[in-house]
Design an enzyme around this catalytic site. Structure first.
Site, PDB file in Angstrom:
ATOM      1  CB  THR A  30       3.203 -10.675   3.077  1.00 12.30           C
ATOM      2  OG1 THR A  30       3.642 -11.394   4.233  1.00 12.30           O
ATOM      3  CG2 THR A  30       2.013 -11.404   2.465  1.00 12.30           C
ATOM      4  N   GLY A 100      -2.883  -5.229   1.695  1.00  9.72           N
ATOM      5  CA  GLY A 100      -3.630  -5.851   0.595  1.00  9.72           C
ATOM      6  C   GLY A 100      -3.565  -7.371   0.689  1.00  9.72           C
ATOM      7  N   GLY A 101      -2.479  -7.878   1.255  1.00 12.89           N
ATOM      8  CA  GLY A 101      -2.326  -9.326   1.437  1.00 12.89           C
ATOM      9  C   GLY A 101      -2.739  -9.775   2.830  1.00 12.89           C
ATOM     10  CD  GLU A 107       2.749  -6.958   5.321  1.00 12.86           C
ATOM     11  OE1 GLU A 107       3.018  -7.582   4.293  1.00 12.86           O
ATOM     12  OE2 GLU A 107       1.860  -6.089   5.358  1.00 12.86           O
TER      13      GLU A 107
HETATM   14  C1  5RP Z   1       0.475  -7.617   2.465  1.00 19.72           C
HETATM   15  C2  5RP Z   1       1.062  -6.368   1.970  1.00 19.72           C
HETATM   16  C3  5RP Z   1       1.794  -6.433   0.675  1.00 19.72           C
HETATM   17  O1  5RP Z   1       3.110  -6.048   0.864  1.00 19.72           O
HETATM   18  C4  5RP Z   1       1.104  -5.534  -0.307  1.00 19.72           C
HETATM   19  O2  5RP Z   1      -0.243  -5.948  -0.394  1.00 19.72           O
HETATM   20  C5  5RP Z   1       1.773  -5.576  -1.681  1.00 19.72           C
HETATM   21  O3  5RP Z   1       1.548  -6.801  -2.274  1.00 19.72           O
HETATM   22  P1  5RP Z   1       1.915  -7.065  -3.798  1.00 19.72           P
HETATM   23  O4  5RP Z   1       3.391  -6.998  -3.910  1.00 19.72           O
HETATM   24  O5  5RP Z   1       1.333  -8.446  -4.074  1.00 19.72           O
HETATM   25  O6  5RP Z   1       1.221  -6.007  -4.619  1.00 19.72           O
HETATM   26  O7  5RP Z   1       1.004  -5.322   2.560  1.00 19.72           O
HETATM   27  O8  5RP Z   1      -0.274  -7.412   3.628  1.00 19.72           O
END
Ligand code: 5RP
Length: 231
Positions: A30, A100-101, A107
């Site tokens: 993600t 972060g997502g 995951e």
């Molecule tokens: C989502 C995640 C993403 O992999 C992580 O936030 C990185 O995101 P981006 O490529 O938009 O910086 O762990 O839960």
């Protein structure tokens, strides 16, 4: 040629797709970096690649569907050949902060079911000590969340409930794909991540946290001057 952050994400993600072969079950991570891998896989499928993807979030499922990537679940495909995922922070030992997502639970479940994991990042994600550049996401159940936060704060000092905005501009707690809340935990560094991972997960109400230890096989880093690897 100098590459900006977006270029760095794209070259790292596209490089990871070179490891995808027909017949594979592919874990689809993600985030905005993995997004470029999904686009590339869509093109590769049009050119004859034959894979099934297992998405780590509703957001990724939507993008993958638009790219006509055939999708499956862990129910039908419990073993994943290769997962391509992003990260918010990576250290020299290939430990990660993710979430972060807000997709960290799925995951980590998919990472656990994967034979090989490639992490794709731009150079800004590389850190000397985990927890110094990005707050650690911790997914918690809604019931009694304030009490859970009090316990979490005993470990990290300070955390904030992740909020999101409606279209009308109202702020409310972000709800994950699993129906839970996220606390973002502000550490001054996490020198022994495996200990903090276990301590947090031992708190009643904590579903999972975003520390990934000993999970990544290789980090593919897009830098201003090209690709580099940590493995
Ligand atoms: C989502 C995640 C993403 O992999 C992580 O936030 C990185 O995101 P981006 O490529 O938009 O910086 O762990 O839960």
């Amino acid at each position: 040629m100098y590459m900006n952050t977006e270029d760095q994400k794209k070259i790292a993600a596209e490089k990871a797709t070179e490891n995808v072969q027909s017949g594979m079950v592919v874990g689809l991570g993600t985030g905005s970096t993995v997004y470029y891998a999904l686009l590339k896989l869509g093109k590769m499928l049009q050119e004859g690649l034959d894979i099934v993807g297992v998405p780590t979030s509703a957001g990724t499922e939507k993008i993958a569907t638009a790219q006509q990537i055939p999708l499956a679940t862990l129910t039908t495909h419990p073993s994943i050949d290769l997962t391509i995922d992003g990260a918010d922070e990576v250290d020299a030992y290939l430990n990660l902060i993710k979430g972060g997502g807000a997709a960290l639970v799925r995951e980590k479940i998919i990472a656990n079911a994967s034979k090989k994991i490639l992490i794709v990042v731009d150079e800004s994600k590389v850190s000397r000590v985990l927890g110094t550049t990005f707050p650690l996401p911790v997914e918690i159940v809604q019931f009694g969340w304030e009490s859970t936060q009090t316990e979490v704060n005993r470990i990290c000092g300070k955390s904030t409930l992740r909020l999101t905005s409606t279209e009308a501009g109202n702020r409310h707690p972000l709800i994950t794909d699993n129906g839970n809340y996220i606390l973002d935990c502000h550490f001054d560094g996490i020198p022994v991540p495996q200990e903090i991972e276990l301590q947090l997960n031992n708190i009643p109400g904590v579903v999972e946290n975003g520390i990934f230890v000993n999970r990544a096989d290789k980090i593919i880093i897009g830098t201003p001057s090209g690709i580099r690897y940590m493995e």
